[in-house]
Motif scaffolding. Sequence first.
Motif, short mmCIF file in Angstrom:
data_model
loop_
_atom_site.label_atom_id
_atom_site.label_comp_id
_atom_site.label_asym_id
_atom_site.label_seq_id
_atom_site.Cartn_x
_atom_site.Cartn_y
_atom_site.Cartn_z
N ILE A 149 -7.53 -14.10 -10.20
CA ILE A 149 -6.39 -13.42 -11.51
C ILE A 149 -5.65 -12.49 -10.56
N GLU A 150 -4.20 -12.97 -10.60
CA GLU A 150 -3.28 -12.07 -9.73
C GLU A 150 -2.35 -11.42 -10.57
N PHE A 151 -2.26 -10.19 -10.64
CA PHE A 151 -1.09 -9.52 -11.31
C PHE A 151 0.18 -9.31 -10.55
N GLY A 152 1.51 -9.78 -10.77
CA GLY A 152 2.47 -9.59 -10.12
C GLY A 152 3.95 -9.19 -10.83
N LEU A 153 4.92 -9.55 -10.60
CA LEU A 153 6.19 -9.22 -10.96
C LEU A 153 7.21 -10.08 -11.38
N SER A 154 7.80 -10.08 -12.49
CA SER A 154 9.11 -10.94 -12.61
C SER A 154 10.22 -10.87 -11.70
N GLU A 155 10.80 -11.76 -11.62
CA GLU A 155 11.89 -11.71 -10.69
C GLU A 155 12.83 -10.60 -10.81
N GLU A 156 13.20 -10.09 -11.96
CA GLU A 156 14.18 -9.00 -12.38
C GLU A 156 13.48 -7.73 -12.21
N ARG A 157 12.08 -7.51 -12.36
CA ARG A 157 11.33 -6.43 -12.08
C ARG A 157 11.06 -6.28 -10.50
N GLU A 158 10.91 -7.30 -9.87
CA GLU A 158 10.91 -7.21 -8.36
C GLU A 158 12.21 -6.61 -7.67
N ARG A 159 13.30 -7.09 -8.24
CA ARG A 159 14.40 -6.63 -7.54
C ARG A 159 14.78 -5.06 -7.72
N GLU A 160 14.17 -4.66 -8.88
CA GLU A 160 14.35 -3.26 -9.16
C GLU A 160 13.42 -2.37 -8.33
N VAL A 161 12.16 -2.88 -8.13
CA VAL A 161 11.28 -1.99 -7.39
C VAL A 161 11.71 -2.16 -5.77
N ARG A 162 12.35 -3.25 -5.34
CA ARG A 162 12.63 -3.71 -4.10
C ARG A 162 13.76 -2.47 -3.68
N ALA A 163 14.65 -2.47 -4.82
CA ALA A 163 15.72 -1.41 -4.39
C ALA A 163 14.93 0.13 -4.09
N ALA A 164 14.05 0.61 -5.09
CA ALA A 164 13.62 1.77 -4.89
C ALA A 164 12.90 1.62 -3.50
N ALA A 165 12.18 0.85 -3.02
CA ALA A 165 11.62 0.59 -1.85
C ALA A 165 12.66 0.73 -0.58
N ILE A 166 13.71 0.18 -0.65
CA ILE A 166 14.83 0.36 0.28
C ILE A 166 15.24 1.68 0.24
N GLU A 167 15.45 2.35 -0.89
CA GLU A 167 15.77 3.62 -0.94
C GLU A 167 14.64 4.72 -0.08
N ASN A 168 13.70 4.53 -0.15
CA ASN A 168 12.48 5.27 0.45
C ASN A 168 12.52 5.02 1.76
#
Length: 253
Positions: free
Chosen positions: A160-179
């Motif tokens: 079982i693998e829990f992941g992210l939708s494309e839209e949610r991944e883009r949002e979290v990726r933006a936060a990772a870039i800021e960090n």
Amino acid sequence: MDRRLMTAVGVALLVALAGCSGVTGTTGDIGADANPVSAEEPTLERSIEVTASGEATTEPDRATIRVAVTATGDTSAAVRDDLADADGALRAALTDWGIDEDDIRTDVYDVRETYETRENPDRAKYQGIHRYAVTIDDVDAVGDVIDVAVDAGADEVQRIEFGLSEEREREVRAAAIENAMANADADAAVLANASGLEVTGAYRVSTADSGVTPYRIAETAMSGDDGGASTGIETGDVTVRITVNVLYGAAQA
């Protein structure tokens, strides 16, 4: 030499030179139009280059469940028939529950011959497996989907693998870039201070490695003989990581 001949030669020479001049001028104009001169990128007298990473975590909003049906038989045809029957039953149960057909994908399909042993001469000669990747957007319904699959004939729940939708991944990726940029700024400030410099600003920025780490539950064997008890599954956070390369301008402090 005859004076008229000298005059003719002189005129011909002037015409030839004029023709050469005209060709040269035309070629130069074409070259200028085809390759305009661009301003050169300014050169930094002092600079600081930093590579830094950042990450961001969030709760998953998508899950992929890998379930499998297995079959054994004396012939490969018999095994394929059993897998086909199980396929129809499993897909019907999952779609009736509400999963779109496009979200039920074949992940592994394999039918192969086995070999008899002295300890077990009656061992089946062929075995097969059909594994499915079932994707749902309601992570709270993972246990229900497992129950539906097992009741419909699935022999195993392998992962079982829990992941992210494309839209949610883009949002979290933006936060990772800021960090990552915040970490780069901090590193640049330390390097500048240790070198007797001061940072004047970011000059060039690019991203390097990036990745998503889903939350996984290891392979688990399942059985439908559980007295009808529902399956409860706990989730975990998903992490998005990214690395940035930053070139800073610097000046003497």
